[in-house]
Design an enzyme around this catalytic site. Structure first.
Site, mmCIF file in Angstrom:
data_model
loop_
_atom_site.group_PDB
_atom_site.id
_atom_site.type_symbol
_atom_site.label_atom_id
_atom_site.label_comp_id
_atom_site.label_asym_id
_atom_site.label_seq_id
_atom_site.Cartn_x
_atom_site.Cartn_y
_atom_site.Cartn_z
ATOM 1 N N THR A 16 0.812 -1.219 0.000
ATOM 2 C CA THR A 16 0.000 0.000 0.000
ATOM 3 C C THR A 16 0.845 1.268 0.000
ATOM 4 O O THR A 16 0.348 2.345 -0.337
ATOM 5 C CB THR A 16 -0.921 0.029 1.243
ATOM 6 O OG1 THR A 16 -0.110 0.049 2.436
ATOM 7 C CG2 THR A 16 -1.840 -1.182 1.266
ATOM 8 N N CYS A 42 1.570 2.810 9.483
ATOM 9 C CA CYS A 42 0.478 2.930 10.445
ATOM 10 C C CYS A 42 1.004 2.819 11.871
ATOM 11 O O CYS A 42 2.125 2.388 12.109
ATOM 12 C CB CYS A 42 -0.560 1.811 10.238
ATOM 13 S SG CYS A 42 -1.242 1.708 8.574
ATOM 14 N N CYS A 96 -3.824 0.412 14.352
ATOM 15 C CA CYS A 96 -4.621 0.774 13.179
ATOM 16 C C CYS A 96 -5.748 -0.241 12.966
ATOM 17 O O CYS A 96 -5.517 -1.455 12.975
ATOM 18 C CB CYS A 96 -3.737 0.829 11.944
ATOM 19 S SG CYS A 96 -4.630 1.345 10.443
ATOM 20 N N ARG A 102 -7.274 -3.958 8.148
ATOM 21 C CA ARG A 102 -6.972 -5.385 8.151
ATOM 22 C C ARG A 102 -5.470 -5.617 8.309
ATOM 23 O O ARG A 102 -4.657 -4.929 7.710
ATOM 24 C CB ARG A 102 -7.456 -6.027 6.838
ATOM 25 C CG ARG A 102 -7.295 -7.546 6.791
ATOM 26 C CD ARG A 102 -7.890 -8.102 5.510
ATOM 27 N NE ARG A 102 -7.167 -7.595 4.341
ATOM 28 C CZ ARG A 102 -7.502 -7.887 3.077
ATOM 29 N NH1 ARG A 102 -8.563 -8.632 2.847
ATOM 30 N NH2 ARG A 102 -6.809 -7.399 2.078
ATOM 31 N N ARG A 111 4.029 6.822 3.270
ATOM 32 C CA ARG A 111 3.244 7.951 3.728
ATOM 33 C C ARG A 111 2.349 7.529 4.878
ATOM 34 O O ARG A 111 1.992 6.363 5.010
ATOM 35 C CB ARG A 111 2.394 8.513 2.587
ATOM 36 C CG ARG A 111 3.230 9.236 1.527
ATOM 37 C CD ARG A 111 2.368 9.784 0.418
ATOM 38 N NE ARG A 111 3.139 10.648 -0.482
ATOM 39 C CZ ARG A 111 2.642 11.213 -1.558
ATOM 40 N NH1 ARG A 111 1.364 11.014 -1.892
ATOM 41 N NH2 ARG A 111 3.391 11.990 -2.319
ATOM 42 N N CYS A 158 -0.734 6.830 7.271
ATOM 43 C CA CYS A 158 -2.089 6.321 7.084
ATOM 44 C C CYS A 158 -3.104 7.416 7.427
ATOM 45 O O CYS A 158 -3.027 8.031 8.490
ATOM 46 C CB CYS A 158 -2.304 5.101 7.982
ATOM 47 S SG CYS A 158 -3.978 4.437 7.962
ATOM 48 N N CYS A 184 -5.558 5.925 10.618
ATOM 49 C CA CYS A 184 -5.137 5.841 12.030
ATOM 50 C C CYS A 184 -4.282 7.022 12.471
ATOM 51 O O CYS A 184 -4.030 7.188 13.664
ATOM 52 C CB CYS A 184 -4.384 4.534 12.283
ATOM 53 S SG CYS A 184 -2.724 4.450 11.542
#
Length: 502
Positions: free
Chosen positions: A28, A32, A36, A39, A61, A63, A66
């Site tokens: 992704t 996080c 968070c 999933r 980058r 999230c 969260c």
């Protein structure tokens, strides 16, 4: 923690680990906090980083779900006495913004190239990247908590230009400042001026408000004031005087800690935020501390009664040393009386309010006025004047970038400073977690008090220095001081019964 311990923490979405490490997901491109709600990613796609700056450097980058920057800091920077830990304490205190990388490296005794190599190896990012991450975090806090203008936020967070602020926010959070401000759950009312702010301070639960009582009984009138749930004071910073108040609302949802900044030069705001967090030990991991202390039979009852005990810090290292020296071998009440008299040599603050109208004296003011204002043995007065003069002349320099060994090397040769003073300064200035003040009168009283409250059938002895709870003996000391003060209001809490070095 190894990889699988961290992976189990993110799989459990355990908020106790928020801020202690960051989870980056290759598929992704985001990172996080451990709690968070998204999933849990597959283990083969996960990389863990010690700092958010390291995740930035690796191309990830934050999230948007969260908001990993909106968490307490890592307790590791007080636990670690190595170069990385010392550097992080100084970076958080704004040294790079004030003195640059060269200034930071000089304080640590390294070249800038050596320091960059050490921090990149240990933390995954160099000093500039670590400072940049701190600016981004301050900017996010101000964007979502205040209605300050973007230009004011940019310079308050330490950016050199609004453009640099905009670019960093977009790069780190993948959102414009306007969009990031829109994520706030509640928009705050516009502030009257850019120097009057109200912010909520994140912390790990539980939080024991006893730290406010600790500070309140030591508060110097005109400079500080405190209650069982609040603390306020004036403070001298690089660009001007500041005034703040922290309040704890145990009855409100989430039990918030609210920081109200009555006045501050916006250029000093990141330093003020960092020092307030240090003062209240808000980056601590109380779960880990309480777990270790509760396993010690002598402390189990106290931990059950007062979970989440914090270790009071210091907003000014030089001030703390003077206060420690004045408080040696006398009661807290007597020390407060002496310090109140000594504070008369301080100047009036340029930002008075809420009954606070003075600043704690500078070392230069102390060296000139102490002989006239202090009472007691002449040798003690001479020692304090000598230390104040050394600090004023720059011959004695110490602070958040020291470790216990360097503090001892600098302070023990001074007349009037003994092992108790060094230990107390280490606890409160650098947040050293494993200090045990064995010769402290109140510590001994606390041990007797806790022993008397245990059943006769459970008279566990344990080691005299409480090594069973290492590396958390500073927190054990706080519990022992609490036990002593509950049995004797005049107990010499934080005062040694042994003679200091003359």
């Amino acid at each position: 923690m190894d990889f699988w311990q961290r992976y189990r923490a993110i799989d459990a979405r355990d908020p106790r680990f928020d801020g202690q490490f960051f989870t980056a997901v290759r598929t992704t491109g985001i990172y996080c906090r451990p709690s968070c709600p998204a999933r849990t990613p597959k283990a083969e796609n996960v990389t863990f980083y010690e700092t958010s700056a390291a995740a930035h450097e690796a191309g990830y980058r934050a999230c948007k779900r969260c908001l990993p920057e909106a968490v307490p800091g890592t307790p590791a920077w007080n636990m670690r006495s190595d170069v990385a830990g010392r550097a992080m304490r100084l970076i958080n205190d704004g040294v790079i913004n004030r003195d640059g990388v060269e200034g930071l490296a000089s304080r640590l005794g390294y070249s800038s190239r050596q320091l960059n190599r050490i921090l990149t190896t240990e933390l995954g990012a160099g000093p500039l990247s670590l400072a940049r991450a701190g600016r981004a975090q301050t900017a996010r806090t101000l964007l979502v908590s205040t209605s300050m203008k973007f230009a004011d936020i940019a310079f308050a967070a330490g950016f050199n230009s609004v453009r640099q602020f905009n670019d960093t926010v977009v790069e780190v959070f993948d959102m414009t400042p306007t969009a990031l401000r829109g994520t706030a759950r509640q928009q705050k009312a516009p502030v009257a001026t850019t120097t009057a702010l109200t912010l909520q301070l994140p912390y790990r639960e539980p939080f024991n408000p006893g730290i406010f009582t600790f500070l309140a009984v030591r508060a110097i009138p005109g400079i500080e004031t405190g209650t069982q749930s609040s603390y306020a004071r004036t403070l001298r910073l690089q660009h001007g005087d500041a005034r703040f108040k922290v309040e704890y609302d145990d009855g409100a949802p989430g039990r918030p800690l609210i920081l109200t900044i009555g006045a501050v030069d916006l250029r000093d705001l990141p330093v003020l935020l960092s020092r307030v967090r240090r003062l209240l030990d808000l980056d601590a991991d109380p779960g880990a501390v309480d777990s270790a202390l509760a396993a010690e039979p002598r402390l189990a009852q106290s931990v059950a009664e007062a979970p989440g005990m914090r270790l009071p810090g210091a907003v000014d290292p030089q001030e703390l040393l003077i206060r420690a020296m004045v408080g040696q071998q006398i009661t807290v009440a007597s020390a407060r009386t002496a310090l109140t008299q000594l504070a008369l040599s301080g100047s009036e603050t340029s930002v008075p309010g809420d009954g606070l109208d003075r600043l704690f004296p500078t070392p230069a003011q102390l060296s000139e006025s102490s002989p006239l204002l202090l009472k007691g043995p002449q040798r003690r007065i001479d020692s304090l004047v000598s230390v104040a003069a050394a600090m004023a002349a720059g011959d004695l320099s110490f602070g958040y970038g020291d470790n216990f060994a360097s503090l001892a090397d600098k302070l023990l040769p001074l007349a009037g400073v003994g092992p108790w003073t060094v230990g107390y300064v280490a606890m409160r200035v650098i947040g050293a977690p494993d200090v045990f003040l064995a010769n402290d009168a109140a510590v001994r009283n606390g041990i007797r008090s806790l022993s008397a409250n245990r059943p006769v059938t459970n008279q566990y002895a344990g080691t005299p220095d409480f090594r069973e709870v290492s590396p958390w003996r500073s927190y054990a000391t706080m519990h022992l001081w609490r036990a002593a003060s509950s049995t004797s209001p005049l107990s010499r809490t934080g005062a040694t019964a042994t003679k200091v070095k003359s």
